[in-house]
Enzyme design. Structure first.
Site, PDB file in Angstrom:
ATOM      1  N   LYS A  13       0.834  -1.216   0.000  1.00  0.00           N
ATOM      2  CA  LYS A  13       0.000   0.000   0.000  1.00  0.00           C
ATOM      3  C   LYS A  13       0.863   1.257   0.000  1.00  0.00           C
ATOM      4  O   LYS A  13       0.631   2.168  -0.773  1.00  0.00           O
ATOM      5  CB  LYS A  13      -0.935   0.030   1.224  1.00  0.00           C
ATOM      6  CG  LYS A  13      -1.890  -1.136   1.304  1.00  0.00           C
ATOM      7  CD  LYS A  13      -2.875  -0.952   2.442  1.00  0.00           C
ATOM      8  CE  LYS A  13      -2.230  -0.890   3.804  1.00  0.00           C
ATOM      9  NZ  LYS A  13      -1.695  -2.155   4.302  1.00  0.00           N
ATOM     10  N   ARG A  88      -9.939   0.869   8.882  1.00  0.00           N
ATOM     11  CA  ARG A  88      -9.408  -0.454   9.173  1.00  0.00           C
ATOM     12  C   ARG A  88     -10.444  -1.316   9.885  1.00  0.00           C
ATOM     13  O   ARG A  88     -10.190  -2.491  10.152  1.00  0.00           O
ATOM     14  CB  ARG A  88      -8.217  -0.277  10.096  1.00  0.00           C
ATOM     15  CG  ARG A  88      -6.958  -0.983   9.682  1.00  0.00           C
ATOM     16  CD  ARG A  88      -5.938  -0.668  10.758  1.00  0.00           C
ATOM     17  NE  ARG A  88      -4.672  -1.290  10.558  1.00  0.00           N
ATOM     18  CZ  ARG A  88      -3.662  -0.726   9.912  1.00  0.00           C
ATOM     19  NH1 ARG A  88      -3.803   0.452   9.349  1.00  0.00           N
ATOM     20  NH2 ARG A  88      -2.521  -1.344   9.840  1.00  0.00           N
ATOM     21  N   ARG A 127      11.717  -5.720   3.861  1.00  0.00           N
ATOM     22  CA  ARG A 127      11.588  -4.296   4.190  1.00  0.00           C
ATOM     23  C   ARG A 127      12.483  -3.949   5.390  1.00  0.00           C
ATOM     24  O   ARG A 127      13.194  -2.946   5.366  1.00  0.00           O
ATOM     25  CB  ARG A 127      10.120  -3.981   4.509  1.00  0.00           C
ATOM     26  CG  ARG A 127       9.881  -2.564   4.992  1.00  0.00           C
ATOM     27  CD  ARG A 127       8.423  -2.191   4.925  1.00  0.00           C
ATOM     28  NE  ARG A 127       7.656  -2.637   6.086  1.00  0.00           N
ATOM     29  CZ  ARG A 127       6.316  -2.641   6.154  1.00  0.00           C
ATOM     30  NH1 ARG A 127       5.610  -2.261   5.106  1.00  0.00           N
ATOM     31  NH2 ARG A 127       5.697  -3.029   7.236  1.00  0.00           N
ATOM     32  N   ARG A 139      10.717  -0.342  12.398  1.00  0.00           N
ATOM     33  CA  ARG A 139       9.478  -0.314  13.189  1.00  0.00           C
ATOM     34  C   ARG A 139       9.491  -1.429  14.230  1.00  0.00           C
ATOM     35  O   ARG A 139       9.790  -2.571  13.888  1.00  0.00           O
ATOM     36  CB  ARG A 139       8.279  -0.496  12.248  1.00  0.00           C
ATOM     37  CG  ARG A 139       7.897   0.754  11.519  1.00  0.00           C
ATOM     38  CD  ARG A 139       6.882   0.464  10.448  1.00  0.00           C
ATOM     39  NE  ARG A 139       5.717  -0.300  10.925  1.00  0.00           N
ATOM     40  CZ  ARG A 139       4.649  -0.535  10.191  1.00  0.00           C
ATOM     41  NH1 ARG A 139       4.595  -0.065   8.949  1.00  0.00           N
ATOM     42  NH2 ARG A 139       3.637  -1.219  10.670  1.00  0.00           N
ATOM     43  N   ARG A 150      -0.758  -8.708  13.632  1.00  0.00           N
ATOM     44  CA  ARG A 150      -1.313  -7.686  12.727  1.00  0.00           C
ATOM     45  C   ARG A 150      -2.110  -8.335  11.601  1.00  0.00           C
ATOM     46  O   ARG A 150      -3.155  -7.847  11.189  1.00  0.00           O
ATOM     47  CB  ARG A 150      -0.185  -6.818  12.163  1.00  0.00           C
ATOM     48  CG  ARG A 150       0.290  -5.759  13.160  1.00  0.00           C
ATOM     49  CD  ARG A 150       1.700  -5.278  12.891  1.00  0.00           C
ATOM     50  NE  ARG A 150       1.894  -4.707  11.568  1.00  0.00           N
ATOM     51  CZ  ARG A 150       3.069  -4.620  10.950  1.00  0.00           C
ATOM     52  NH1 ARG A 150       4.161  -5.067  11.549  1.00  0.00           N
ATOM     53  NH2 ARG A 150       3.150  -4.093   9.765  1.00  0.00           N
TER      54      ARG A 150
HETATM   55  P1  ADP Z   1       0.595  -2.049   8.573  1.00  0.00           P
HETATM   56  O1  ADP Z   1      -0.528  -1.814   7.640  1.00  0.00           O
HETATM   57  O2  ADP Z   1       1.856  -2.385   7.866  1.00  0.00           O
HETATM   58  O3  ADP Z   1       0.272  -3.029   9.673  1.00  0.00           O
HETATM   59  P2  ADP Z   1       0.473   0.733   9.531  1.00  0.00           P
HETATM   60  O4  ADP Z   1       1.683   1.598   9.442  1.00  0.00           O
HETATM   61  O5  ADP Z   1      -0.666   1.056   8.641  1.00  0.00           O
HETATM   62  O6  ADP Z   1       0.981  -0.744   9.362  1.00  0.00           O
HETATM   63  O7  ADP Z   1      -0.086   0.746  11.037  1.00  0.00           O
HETATM   64  C1  ADP Z   1       0.740   0.465  12.136  1.00  0.00           C
HETATM   65  C2  ADP Z   1      -0.090   0.373  13.423  1.00  0.00           C
HETATM   66  O8  ADP Z   1      -0.752   1.633  13.649  1.00  0.00           O
HETATM   67  C3  ADP Z   1      -1.217  -0.634  13.405  1.00  0.00           C
HETATM   68  O9  ADP Z   1      -0.790  -1.942  13.744  1.00  0.00           O
HETATM   69  C4  ADP Z   1      -2.176  -0.044  14.451  1.00  0.00           C
HETATM   70  O10 ADP Z   1      -1.723  -0.279  15.769  1.00  0.00           O
HETATM   71  C5  ADP Z   1      -2.044   1.448  14.200  1.00  0.00           C
HETATM   72  N1  ADP Z   1      -3.054   1.928  13.214  1.00  0.00           N
HETATM   73  C6  ADP Z   1      -2.793   2.453  11.976  1.00  0.00           C
HETATM   74  N2  ADP Z   1      -3.929   2.784  11.358  1.00  0.00           N
HETATM   75  C7  ADP Z   1      -4.940   2.439  12.193  1.00  0.00           C
HETATM   76  C8  ADP Z   1      -6.355   2.502  12.134  1.00  0.00           C
HETATM   77  N3  ADP Z   1      -6.988   2.993  11.054  1.00  0.00           N
HETATM   78  N4  ADP Z   1      -7.082   2.057  13.203  1.00  0.00           N
HETATM   79  C9  ADP Z   1      -6.500   1.573  14.289  1.00  0.00           C
HETATM   80  N5  ADP Z   1      -5.159   1.468  14.426  1.00  0.00           N
HETATM   81  C10 ADP Z   1      -4.376   1.900  13.397  1.00  0.00           C
END
Ligand code: ADP
Length: 289
Positions: A13, A88, A127, A139, A150
């Site tokens: 993404k 999400r 990554r 991260r 996740r």
């Molecule tokens: P990835 O999609 O690779 O898991 P992101 O960078 O999008 O990682 O998100 C990292 C973390 O941030 C998630 O595991 C969650 O804890 C939090 N997070 C991000 N976006 C949301 C969301 N829309 N709702 C709830 N938590 C979120």
């Protein structure tokens, strides 16, 4: 252009969002990035989110909805945006619908990147290695254990959004197992097919104003007309077919490419054909005039 990118962690993404930003001059809104920035800056939101994120759980809906709502009000949003990592959960999607309605913003499409789960761990490991090689901070949630949490969260909390947006005729599915370049090309192709991208066409010879009311109706650029017709074709995708191809994808464990939801391969082919047909028609009409 206003888009949502949907897909599990490691689906690509972020990479694709960057490319769309470059091509269309729109803004990428990544809730993950925003939250990481809040954690680094030790803001109240950051302090609340820190441990939740480290464990691979989801931050409460109210927090991310608040962040997005504030962000949508900033002036740089006027050219459009890509939401990456938001919504999400179904309640987040419903809240977004409300927000967009209130702000009179129309969503063009939800692009789902479909990938084989078995490839995701490898991708995230690569990554991490690349970030280390560049001397960047890795991260803390990019470990195999947290990643599996996740992924599990994605399956239970986020995957229902595929159905949510498919029902609302917003879903476009792209095979995320292709090369980065291919995925980009495919995304651009489907965005033009639904008319989300303004096609570059020559201006009509006679201006609508000069030619009066009658001309106003026919003076639309060929591309625009074609795109409208194509949109209809995508919308008209048969529902039964969708379910069937989705099942097929699951059965052989492969990501069945653009099949799931929103319109799928056949519809896209039909749409493409319709674009060509409609464009031809308009060109003919114009030639007559
Ligand atoms: P990835 O999609 O690779 O898991 P992101 O960078 O999008 O990682 O998100 C990292 C973390 O941030 C998630 O595991 C969650 O804890 C939090 N997070 C991000 N976006 C949301 C969301 N829309 N709702 C709830 N938590 C979120």
């Amino acid at each position: 252009m206003r888009l949502i990118l949907l897909g599990p962690p490691g689906a690509g993404k972020g990479t694709q969002a960057q490319r769309l930003v470059q091509k269309y001059g729109i803004v990428q809104l990544s809730t993950g990035e925003m939250l990481r920035a809040a954690v680094a800056a030790e803001t109240p939101v950051g302090l609340q989110a820190k441990d939740i994120m480290a464990s691979g759980s989801l931050v409460p809906d109210e927090i991310v909805i608040g962040i997005i709502s504030d962000r949508l009000d900033l002036p740089d949003m006027k050219n459009g945006f890509i939401l990456d990592g938001f919504p999400r959960t179904v309640p987040q999607a419903a809240a977004l619908d409300e927000l967009l309605k209130k702000k009179h913003i129309k969503l063009d499409a939800v692009v789902e990147l479909r990938v084989n789960e078995s490839a995701l761990l490898n991708r995230v490991e690569t990554r991490v290695a690349e970030m280390r090689a560049r001397g960047e901070d890795v991260r803390i949630d990019d470990t195999p254990e947290v990643l599996s949490k996740r992924l599990a969260n994605y399956r239970t909390m986020t995957e229902p959004l595929i159905h949510y947006y498919s029902e609302r005729r917003k879903l476009l599915t792209v095979d995320g197992m292709m090369t980065i370049e291919h995925v980009t090309r495919e995304i651009n192709r489907i965005l033009s097919a639904i008319g989300a991208v303004e096609p570059k066409v020559a201006k009509p010879a006679v201006s609508a104003k000069k030619a009066g009311g009658a001309a106003r109706k026919t003076a639309k650029p060929a591309g625009q007309k074609a795109a409208k017709t194509a949109k209809k074709a995508v919308k008209a995708a048969p529902k039964g077919k969708k379910a069937a191809s989705s099942k097929a994808g699951k059965a052989n464990g492969k990501a069945a490419p653009p099949a799931r939801g929103g319109g799928a391969g056949k519809a896209k082919k039909a749409a493409k054909k319709t674009v060509r047909k409609a464009a031809k028609k308009v060109t003919k009409k114009r030639a007559k005039r």
